[in-house]
Scaffold this motif. Structure first.
Motif, PDB file in Angstrom:
ATOM      1  N   UNK A 170      66.554  47.407  48.446  1.00 16.91           N
ATOM      2  CA  UNK A 170      64.947  47.621  48.450  1.00 16.91           C
ATOM      3  C   UNK A 170      64.106  46.482  47.722  1.00 16.91           C
ATOM      4  N   UNK A 171      64.463  46.492  46.431  1.00 18.07           N
ATOM      5  CA  UNK A 171      63.718  45.463  45.832  1.00 18.07           C
ATOM      6  C   UNK A 171      63.541  43.881  46.290  1.00 18.07           C
ATOM      7  N   UNK A 172      64.799  43.793  46.906  1.00 17.75           N
ATOM      8  CA  UNK A 172      64.840  42.164  47.357  1.00 17.75           C
ATOM      9  C   UNK A 172      63.939  42.312  48.822  1.00 17.75           C
ATOM     10  N   UNK A 173      64.183  43.341  49.541  1.00 21.55           N
ATOM     11  CA  UNK A 173      63.121  43.399  50.898  1.00 21.55           C
ATOM     12  C   UNK A 173      61.739  43.215  50.750  1.00 21.55           C
ATOM     13  N   UNK A 174      61.366  44.014  49.722  1.00 20.04           N
ATOM     14  CA  UNK A 174      60.067  44.284  49.293  1.00 20.04           C
ATOM     15  C   UNK A 174      59.547  42.827  48.563  1.00 20.04           C
ATOM     16  N   UNK A 175      60.476  42.248  47.785  1.00 20.10           N
ATOM     17  CA  UNK A 175      59.843  40.855  47.319  1.00 20.10           C
ATOM     18  C   UNK A 175      59.805  39.727  48.647  1.00 20.10           C
ATOM     19  N   UNK A 176      60.583  39.959  49.460  1.00 20.23           N
ATOM     20  CA  UNK A 176      60.294  39.079  50.715  1.00 20.23           C
ATOM     21  C   UNK A 176      58.976  39.256  51.311  1.00 20.23           C
ATOM     22  N   UNK A 177      58.744  40.671  51.577  1.00 17.45           N
ATOM     23  CA  UNK A 177      57.628  40.894  52.330  1.00 17.45           C
ATOM     24  C   UNK A 177      56.296  40.643  51.639  1.00 17.45           C
ATOM     25  N   UNK A 178      56.519  40.691  50.181  1.00 14.24           N
ATOM     26  CA  UNK A 178      55.373  40.582  49.099  1.00 14.24           C
ATOM     27  C   UNK A 178      55.171  38.937  49.283  1.00 14.24           C
ATOM     28  N   UNK A 179      55.894  38.198  49.706  1.00 19.58           N
ATOM     29  CA  UNK A 179      55.828  36.712  49.091  1.00 19.58           C
ATOM     30  C   UNK A 179      54.484  36.173  49.934  1.00 19.58           C
ATOM     31  N   UNK A 180      54.534  36.600  51.295  1.00 15.94           N
ATOM     32  CA  UNK A 180      53.180  35.706  51.953  1.00 15.94           C
ATOM     33  C   UNK A 180      51.753  36.421  51.296  1.00 15.94           C
ATOM     34  N   UNK A 181      51.781  37.465  50.500  1.00 16.18           N
ATOM     35  CA  UNK A 181      50.474  38.023  50.226  1.00 16.18           C
ATOM     36  C   UNK A 181      50.121  37.108  48.964  1.00 16.18           C
ATOM     37  N   UNK A 182      51.321  36.372  48.057  1.00 14.74           N
ATOM     38  CA  UNK A 182      50.963  35.842  47.024  1.00 14.74           C
ATOM     39  C   UNK A 182      50.289  34.416  47.193  1.00 14.74           C
ATOM     40  N   UNK A 183      50.017  34.119  48.412  1.00 16.61           N
ATOM     41  CA  UNK A 183      49.510  32.696  48.672  1.00 16.61           C
ATOM     42  C   UNK A 183      48.043  32.727  48.387  1.00 16.61           C
ATOM     43  N   UNK A 184      47.321  33.956  48.260  1.00 16.49           N
ATOM     44  CA  UNK A 184      45.785  34.023  47.860  1.00 16.49           C
ATOM     45  C   UNK A 184      45.705  34.502  46.590  1.00 16.49           C
ATOM     46  N   UNK A 185      44.523  33.997  46.044  1.00 18.43           N
ATOM     47  CA  UNK A 185      44.245  34.485  44.741  1.00 18.43           C
ATOM     48  C   UNK A 185      44.296  36.004  44.304  1.00 18.43           C
ATOM     49  N   UNK A 186      43.439  36.667  45.268  1.00 20.33           N
ATOM     50  CA  UNK A 186      43.279  37.968  45.236  1.00 20.33           C
ATOM     51  C   UNK A 186      44.788  38.916  45.542  1.00 20.33           C
ATOM     52  N   UNK A 187      45.453  38.324  46.248  1.00 19.95           N
ATOM     53  CA  UNK A 187      46.911  38.766  46.589  1.00 19.95           C
ATOM     54  C   UNK A 187      47.472  38.798  45.490  1.00 19.95           C
ATOM     55  N   UNK A 188      47.676  37.661  44.800  1.00 18.41           N
ATOM     56  CA  UNK A 188      48.341  37.264  43.502  1.00 18.41           C
ATOM     57  C   UNK A 188      47.829  38.488  42.348  1.00 18.41           C
ATOM     58  N   UNK A 189      46.613  38.282  42.210  1.00 24.62           N
ATOM     59  CA  UNK A 189      45.940  39.506  41.172  1.00 24.62           C
ATOM     60  C   UNK A 189      46.406  40.892  41.675  1.00 24.62           C
ATOM     61  N   UNK A 190      46.438  41.145  42.819  1.00 26.33           N
ATOM     62  CA  UNK A 190      46.804  42.539  43.060  1.00 26.33           C
ATOM     63  C   UNK A 190      48.029  42.966  42.787  1.00 26.33           C
ATOM     64  N   UNK A 191      48.975  41.867  43.182  1.00 29.20           N
ATOM     65  CA  UNK A 191      50.420  42.133  42.892  1.00 29.20           C
ATOM     66  C   UNK A 191      50.745  42.206  41.369  1.00 29.20           C
ATOM     67  N   UNK A 192      50.081  41.081  40.661  1.00 28.94           N
ATOM     68  CA  UNK A 192      50.488  41.374  39.255  1.00 28.94           C
ATOM     69  C   UNK A 192      49.755  42.574  38.593  1.00 28.94           C
ATOM     70  N   UNK A 193      48.663  42.736  38.663  1.00 25.98           N
ATOM     71  CA  UNK A 193      48.092  44.058  38.331  1.00 25.98           C
ATOM     72  C   UNK A 193      48.639  45.254  38.687  1.00 25.98           C
ATOM     73  N   UNK A 194      49.297  45.407  39.950  1.00 27.82           N
ATOM     74  CA  UNK A 194      49.691  46.472  40.368  1.00 27.82           C
ATOM     75  C   UNK A 194      51.335  46.867  39.583  1.00 27.82           C
ATOM     76  N   UNK A 195      51.904  45.453  39.618  1.00 25.81           N
ATOM     77  CA  UNK A 195      53.342  45.759  38.867  1.00 25.81           C
ATOM     78  C   UNK A 195      52.895  46.279  37.362  1.00 25.81           C
ATOM     79  N   UNK A 196      52.031  45.717  36.682  1.00 27.60           N
ATOM     80  CA  UNK A 196      51.825  46.020  35.440  1.00 27.60           C
ATOM     81  C   UNK A 196      51.480  47.513  35.246  1.00 27.60           C
TER      82      UNK A 196
END
Lengths: 258, 101
Positions: A170-196
């Motif tokens: 599951x973590x690997x699957x979700x990481x694959x699906x997360x990757x396209x969202x990391x191409x935008x600045x806001x997507x990266x911030x959302x991902x980093x802050x949410x993980x934290x």
């Protein structure tokens, strides 16, 4: 965390292929759910009923884990419900891909889970998002239920499923699906802050709640970032003009080098 | 497990989905709310990856799953196919676990 380099935009997974792959991967996990359920005294009929009616893997594993650890039915219900609550947040995301119509939506609602929403939201346009969502949701509904049946009939023949690294699926699957969202600045911030937020709150609140708390980061990130400060987000239903699935240049933020 | 747990749980799980998809999703989104909704998958997927890799109930641990995630990161970065990423992640986790034990 899996943060892809900014100069290498991730390919958007083909919706149909991603759905099929996820459905097959989920089958292995469903097998272990069936085995674990039987091992703590859940009957074959109950295990299958749970996969058909609850149809939220994390909640089902929580039930097995709490009851297996000697917890009460109330504790099992609380943990499972808390984990299922995030599907409410996916509703408005998925809703943008489907026409109105209450009757059909009441059926489709059962398919609103992490994987189906993730595959849909990784796409550029609503048509592909809808296809990815449906292929993944229906595919997983079929394989999850069949594999639950198979696992619960097999019983304890498999041994400890984590020996095979199945908890990495599951973590690997979700990481694959997360990757396209990391191409935008806001997507990266959302991902980093949410993980934290999720990690910091894990010791403090009941299981399941950290995911809900992490979702709150979208409020400040959306307010600060606005929408048109960068290229189109994946999953943006307005973007119907671009049929190719190799990332296009507009999605790369030139100022976003970490 | 009793049916008096299973049936309310099924109702709650379906209820959560219906509230989000059918009730909240009924109206078109505009402005800041739409921007927030667009960010939900990124936030939730990232939180799920973090918790499922480093969480163990209500505590945090560093174990074989972290190696699986590192391999996942490299595989995603190298744009390997979805299925290959999953197999590599599971294999890396399983091998690390076998060596550690």
């Amino acid at each position: 965390m899996t943060i892809a380099p900014v100069d290498s935009p991730d390919p958007i997974p083909d919706p149909t292929r991603a759905g099929v792959v996820l459905a097959l991967a989920v089958a292995v996990v469903g097998l272990t759910f069936g085995v674990l359920a039987r091992s703590i005294g859940i009957t074959v009929v109950q295990a299958c009923a749970m996969s058909l009616l609850v149809f939220t893997g994390a909640s089902q594993f929580a039930v097995v884990s709490v009851l297996g650890g000697g917890g009460s039915a109330w504790a099992a219900f609380g943990a499972a419900a808390l984990l299922a609550a995030r599907n409410t947040l996916y509703g408005p995301v998925v809703s943008r891909w489907f026409p109105p119509g209450i009757a059909r939506r009441l059926v489709i609602a059962q398919l609103v889970i992490d994987e189906s929403t993730g595959v849909g939201a990784a796409q550029h346009d609503a048509t592909r998002a809808r296809r990815g969502f449906l292929v993944t949701g229906i595919g997983i509904f079929i394989t999850w239920n069949l594999s639950t049946l198979a696992g619960s009939l097999l019983g304890d023949e498999i041994g400890d499923p984590n020996r095979w690294g199945l908890d990495a699926v599951f973590p690997a699957s979700f990481a694959v699906l997360l990757a396209p969202h990391l191409r935008t600045v806001r997507g990266r911030w959302a991902a980093i802050l949410a993980a934290a937020v999720a990690l910091v709150t894990t010791p403090l609140v009941p299981v399941g709640a950290p995911i809900l708390l992490a979702a709150l980061v979208v409020v400040p990130v959306a307010m600060v970032g606005g929408r048109h400060t960068e290229g189109d987000d994946p999953g943006n239903g307005d973007d119907t003009g671009n049929g190719d699935d190799t990332g296009n240049g507009a999605d790369i933020d030139p100022g976003g080098q970490p | 497990m009793s049916w008096s747990l299973l049936i309310p749980l099924a109702a709650a799980a379906y209820g959560f989905k219906v509230v989000g998809f059918v009730v909240l999703g009924r109206h078109p989104l505009h402005g800041p709310v739409e921007w927030m909704v667009e960010l939900i998958p990124a936030a939730l997927l990232s939180a799920l990856v973090a918790v499922q890799t480093f969480g163990d109930g209500r505590s945090l641990t560093l174990d074989a799953r972290a190696v699986g995630l590192a391999v996942t990161g490299v595989a995603v970065w190298r744009r390997l196919p979805f299925f290959v990423v999953i197999v590599l992640a599971a294999a890396a986790t399983a091998i690390t676990r076998a060596i550690a034990n």
